[in-house]
Design a protein around this motif. Structure first.
Motif, short mmCIF file in Angstrom:
data_model
loop_
_atom_site.label_atom_id
_atom_site.label_comp_id
_atom_site.label_asym_id
_atom_site.label_seq_id
_atom_site.Cartn_x
_atom_site.Cartn_y
_atom_site.Cartn_z
N UNK A 30 -5.62 4.44 -7.35
CA UNK A 30 -4.97 5.02 -8.53
C UNK A 30 -6.05 5.43 -9.52
N UNK A 31 -5.86 6.60 -10.13
CA UNK A 31 -6.82 7.08 -11.12
C UNK A 31 -6.05 7.49 -12.38
N UNK A 32 -6.60 7.13 -13.52
CA UNK A 32 -5.91 7.38 -14.79
C UNK A 32 -5.95 8.83 -15.24
N UNK A 33 -6.74 9.68 -14.59
CA UNK A 33 -6.83 11.07 -15.01
C UNK A 33 -6.28 12.06 -13.99
N UNK A 34 -5.90 11.59 -12.82
CA UNK A 34 -5.40 12.49 -11.77
C UNK A 34 -3.90 12.30 -11.58
N UNK A 35 -3.24 13.40 -11.27
CA UNK A 35 -1.79 13.39 -11.07
C UNK A 35 -1.47 13.17 -9.59
N UNK A 36 -2.07 12.14 -9.03
CA UNK A 36 -1.76 11.72 -7.66
C UNK A 36 -2.30 10.31 -7.46
N UNK A 37 -1.78 9.64 -6.45
CA UNK A 37 -2.36 8.39 -5.99
C UNK A 37 -2.40 8.44 -4.47
N UNK A 38 -3.28 7.65 -3.89
CA UNK A 38 -3.56 7.74 -2.46
C UNK A 38 -3.41 6.37 -1.82
N UNK A 39 -2.64 6.33 -0.75
CA UNK A 39 -2.46 5.10 0.03
C UNK A 39 -3.06 5.34 1.41
N UNK A 40 -4.08 4.58 1.75
CA UNK A 40 -4.70 4.67 3.07
C UNK A 40 -4.17 3.54 3.94
N UNK A 41 -3.45 3.89 4.99
CA UNK A 41 -2.83 2.89 5.87
C UNK A 41 -3.64 2.75 7.15
N UNK A 42 -4.01 1.53 7.46
CA UNK A 42 -4.82 1.26 8.65
C UNK A 42 -3.88 1.06 9.84
N UNK A 43 -3.89 2.03 10.73
CA UNK A 43 -3.06 1.97 11.93
C UNK A 43 -3.94 1.98 13.18
N UNK A 44 -3.34 1.68 14.32
CA UNK A 44 -4.10 1.60 15.56
C UNK A 44 -4.84 2.89 15.90
N UNK A 45 -4.26 4.03 15.55
CA UNK A 45 -4.88 5.31 15.91
C UNK A 45 -5.74 5.89 14.80
N UNK A 46 -6.02 5.11 13.77
CA UNK A 46 -6.88 5.58 12.68
C UNK A 46 -6.22 5.40 11.32
#
Length: 176
Positions: free
Chosen positions: A65-81
């Motif tokens: 999460x970033x206080x200046x950007x209009x997005x957040x990013x979730x990186x999910x660790x799965x078997x294929x990457x």
């Protein structure tokens, strides 16, 4: 705005433009907390939907999460990457032991090979009309989608090689 400290357990709360609560992730461990950036992690955490339905996340996830950007990013660790789910949203605020943001429906789904799809434009149009989003908001959101796509293409921030793995290793030190 205050920042959560590393190791603390917080909630993530997403809202809709009209102010109603959309979704709550009950438990996320803070790995880095500043007023500008919060990086957290969760695994098999309870999620509560606005209608009361619940579900449990299936895999470990690193949340950016970033206080200046209009997005957040979730990186999910799965078997294929690593799969990324990027919410187009307001910048976060941290209050009452929770990360809070407005979810604007649009999402960028990024695959392990760094290709991506923009999702839910139809849902965005419905909510834009229903909740009377101002025109300037439309421009802000689509400009941030372009920024986010550049981040993916340039492997910047949470998309940089090793970012998710590094923070996942730190998360493991808090879990055991």
């Amino acid at each position: 705005m205050t920042a959560p400290s590393a190791g603390s357990d917080i909630q993530i709360k997403s809202y809709k433009h009209d102010g109603h609560l959309h979704r709550v992730w009950e438990s996320t461990i803070v790995l880095k907390g500043t007023e500008q950036v919060i990086i957290g992690a969760n695994d098999k955490t309870l999620v509560v939907e606005s209608d009361g339905r619940t579900w449990i996340t299936r895999e470990p996830a690193i949340c950016y999460f970033h206080a200046k950007h209009w997005f957040n990013v979730i990186g999910m660790l799965r078997n294929d990457g690593i799969h990324y789910y990027c919410n187009i949203s307001s910048p976060f605020v941290f209050e009452e032991n929770s990360i809070k943001y407005i979810d604007y429906d649009l999402d960028l789904k990024v695959y392990p090979d760094m290709t991506y799809d923009l999702l839910d434009e139809d849902e965005y149009q419905i909510h834009r009309d229903k909740m009377n989003y101002p025109g300037v908001l439309d421009r802000i959101l689509y400009n941030n989608i372009a920024d986010l796509q550049r981040w993916v293409q340039q492997r910047k921030g949470p998309f940089s090689p090793g970012f998710v793995d590094q923070w996942y290793e730190r998360f493991l030190t808090y879990r055991f």
